[in-house]
Design an enzyme around this catalytic site. Structure first.
Site, PDB file in Angstrom:
ATOM      1  N   ASP A  34      10.501  37.733  95.440  1.00 33.26           N
ATOM      2  CA  ASP A  34       9.882  36.525  94.887  1.00 33.26           C
ATOM      3  C   ASP A  34       9.356  35.589  95.971  1.00 33.26           C
ATOM      4  O   ASP A  34       9.634  34.383  95.955  1.00 33.26           O
ATOM      5  CB  ASP A  34      10.895  35.763  94.022  1.00 33.26           C
ATOM      6  CG  ASP A  34      11.663  36.677  93.088  1.00 33.26           C
ATOM      7  OD1 ASP A  34      11.002  37.448  92.385  1.00 33.26           O
ATOM      8  OD2 ASP A  34      12.904  36.624  93.070  1.00 33.26           O
ATOM      9  N   GLU A 194       6.316  35.261  83.756  1.00 32.26           N
ATOM     10  CA  GLU A 194       7.160  34.402  84.606  1.00 32.26           C
ATOM     11  C   GLU A 194       6.510  34.241  85.969  1.00 32.26           C
ATOM     12  O   GLU A 194       5.382  34.676  86.185  1.00 32.26           O
ATOM     13  CB  GLU A 194       8.560  35.009  84.745  1.00 32.26           C
ATOM     14  CG  GLU A 194       8.543  36.408  85.364  1.00 32.26           C
ATOM     15  CD  GLU A 194       9.889  37.120  85.285  1.00 32.26           C
ATOM     16  OE1 GLU A 194      10.770  36.666  84.537  1.00 32.26           O
ATOM     17  OE2 GLU A 194      10.046  38.137  85.967  1.00 32.26           O
TER      18      GLU A 194
END
Ligand SMILES: *[C@@H]1O[C@H](CO)[C@@H](O)[C@H](O)[C@H]1NC(C)=O
Ligand SMILES: *[C@@H]1O[C@H](CO)[C@@H](O)[C@H](O)[C@H]1NC(C)=O
Ligand SMILES: *[C@@H]1O[C@H](CO)[C@@H](O)[C@H](O)[C@H]1NC(C)=O
Length: 579
Positions: A34, A194
């Site tokens: 991420d 997301e």
């Protein structure tokens, strides 16, 4: 800090006409999922996810996009979030995907701390000096029912947070007060829309997201609108980046962020897994990759993200340099740690599994003193809080497909259960241990792979001597464990092998393997304490060396200048100027 005039001029003049470069992915090898990155004054800064490991939210800084120095941790003090760590029993909760941004002299890192009951879980940290742990503030906390907060300032100065879903809220960055949630976009139909990031360019708000879940179907999609609250129109080219359904070595590509270099060129980072399409053996988990970005020249103005491969060619990279401020190691450097300085700092790239209890790890003249944890690496007796405090583990990311790790151990167990050793550790439920223990009063090695335990007596003549324990990968799918007298490598005994598939996915699908040491009395004692009189373990001469980095199923990154000394071997090898 501010943008230098050089940056502004280059941006006005458009991308520089320098020859394109080639480089290798991943740029942040090892567990670095991420990624969110930004560029300030010619230096790039990235933050990655750390879940319950501590210190958390590492900041890596680079001036060339290849050499990344680990300059601080955003979450580096228990007092920043009192009690959060010890109240998190689950292996994959904690600090989820963060966003890093910079504005008017301040760096912001916004994140969600997942699954700590009865507390606001949104956290916004600020710093004016990301090269200093102490500069990271205590967080402004805010209610965050959704993960993956982004941070975006509109032209009028208002700050907006987009989260999973995808929804948008205005935020007061001083108080944490949140405005009403406005739904923006559901994505293109993949599960789990997301990881949103908003960028403004040419009068459009671009909303780039991840969808499809973080495994093989992962992808990046994008939509845009003339107003920040929408309506958002999806790109006709979605997904704009994915390796889904491909035979590529790099799988799970997604969860990206975009930024510009000082010459005005666009780049992106994302996570990827070096698993090949088999997706079975990938002990380093999700790593950070870099890809060039262009904007369609046909006037439609959608971004084009270059597919993620091991060997990449694209925009000229800034000139290679390791001249980056701060005192942390570069991510790809070997470890050479002796822990001989009394009270010396624990090196920045070593992390614990949750905040350690006070005094558990101390540098002394005898090496790194580790107080035995009452709980084994696997153990959770006594409820989450004591269990969380009672694990004595410290390790570093496995950052290379092939590596050698060794550490010297001084430890004389006095009672059954007392144990110290080395481990390849994914979670408390998935790890491989080689420890020194007593078996019927005989000092022994115990090799434990998923509960399959093999013990063997420590060879005669080794009693009271320093033992070197080694974990090595000579192929990327198998760990080998051995021991020897520190004073004589020829005494080496092989103690076991284990498949890297044990440390791939499963209970640790969000994290990646850490290589390190542990010490435990395996449940004896009370509360978080081992019985009085339990000896400490001392670790010294900690060495980790990368021995090979695969960028395809069959090829490793060429290494130049091997043997030139610490940290130099990859300085230029990650690049060849694509002339
Ligand atoms: C997302 O999907 C839900 C359920 O189908 C729908 O009600 C909502 O309008 C959608 N949101 C957007 C922004 O398109
Ligand atoms: C240089 O890299 C950019 C970005 O990837 C690409 O658009 C361009 O075509 C490349 N130029 C050449 C000559 O390969
Ligand atoms: C071996 O490891 C497993 C977890 O993988 C653990 O449950 C078990 O207690 C360990 N056994 C010993 C003897 O340490």
């Amino acid at each position: 800090m501010r943008l230098s005039s050089g940056v502004m001029l280059a941006a006005l003049a458009g991308p520089a006409a320098a020859a394109n470069s080639t480089y290798y992915n991943p740029i942040l090898p090892g567990w670095h999922s991420d990624p969110s990155c930004t560029q300030v004054d010619g230096t790039f800064y990235c933050v990655t996810s750390t879940f319950i490991s501590f210190p958390g939210l590492p900041i890596y800084a680079s001036k060339d996009l290849i050499n990344w120095k680990h300059v601080s941790h955003v979450w580096n003090r228990e007092s920043q979030l009192p009690g959060y760590s010890w109240a998190t029993p689950e292996q994959q909760n904690g600090m989820f995907a963060a966003t890093i941004r910079y504005r008017d002299g301040v760096f912001y890192v916004i994140c969600e701390y997942l699954n700590v009951e009865d507390k606001d879980s949104g956290v916004l940290f600020k710093s004016t000096n990301p090269y200093d742990d102490a500069s990271w503030s205590d967080p402004v906390t805010f209610p965050a029912p959704k993960i993956d907060p982004d941070l975006f300032w509109d032209d009028d100065g208002k700050a907006y947070v987009a989260t999973q879903g995808i929804q948008l809220q205005e935020m007061n960055l001083d108080t944490g007060a949140m405005g009403p949630a406005v739904p923006l976009w559901n994505g293109t139909g993949g599960v789990w829309p997301e990881g949103p990031h908003i960028y403004k360019r040419g009068g459009y708000y671009y909303l780039m997201i991840a969808e499809g879940g973080t495994a093989e179907d992962h992808a990046i999609t994008i939509a845009r609108a003339k107003s920040i609250t929408g309506p958002y129109t999806p790109s006709p080219n979605n997904p704009i980046l994915t390796n889904r359904g491909s035979q590529e070595y790099f799988q799970t590509v997604g969860h990206g962020d975009l930024f510009q270099d000082a010459a005005g060129n666009w780049w992106g980072t994302a996570l990827a897994t070096r698993s090949g399409p088999e997706y079975k053996s990938y002990p380093m988990g999700r790593e950070t990759v870099l890809f060039p970005v262009t904007w369609a020249g046909d006037g439609s103005d959608w971004p084009i993200l270059q597919p993620v491969r091991g060997k990449m060619s694209g925009w000229a990279l800034p000139p290679p340099t390791r001249d980056v401020p701060g005192d942390g190691p570069f991510n790809s450097d070997p470890d050479v740690y002796d822990f001989k300085t009394k009270g010396g700092a624990i090196p920045r790239n070593l992390v614990y599994w949750r905040v350690p209890r006070e005094g558990a790890f101390t540098a002394t003249e005898k090496g790194l003193q580790v107080v035995l944890g009452r709980n084994s690496l696997a153990g959770l007796p006594g409820g989450p809080e004591p269990a969380a405090k009672a694990i004595s583990f410290i390790g570093r990311r496995q950052t290379d497909s092939l590596f050698t790790f060794s550490v010297d151990l001084d430890f004389s167990p006095k009672a059954d259960g007392q144990e110290a050793g080395v481990t390849a550790f994914l979670t408390q439920n998935a790890n491989i241990q080689l420890g020194v223990v007593l078996v019927e009063e005989q000092p022994s090695f115990r090799f434990n792979v998923s509960g399959q335990v093999k013990t063997s007596a420590v060879p005669k003549g080794w009693e009271g001597k320093t033992v070197r324990l080694e974990i090595k990968m000579v192929k990327p799918t198998e760990y080998t464990f051995s021991a020897m007298l520190a004073a004589d490598e020829k005494t080496r005994v092989a103690l076991g092998t284990a498949s890297a598939e044990l440390l791939s996915g499963g209970s640790g699908s969000f994290v990646g393997t850490l290589i390190g040491v542990y010490a435990t009395c395996n449940g004896a004692g009370e509360g978080i304490d081992c019985p009085a009189g339990t000896p400490n373990a001392y670790f010294k001469r900690w060495r980790y060396t990368g021995d090979g980095q695969y960028f395809s199923e069959t090829e490793t990154v060429p290494r130049e200048g091997k043997g030139k000394g610490k940290g130099m071997r990859r300085k230029r090898s990650m690049l060849d100027s694509g002339l």
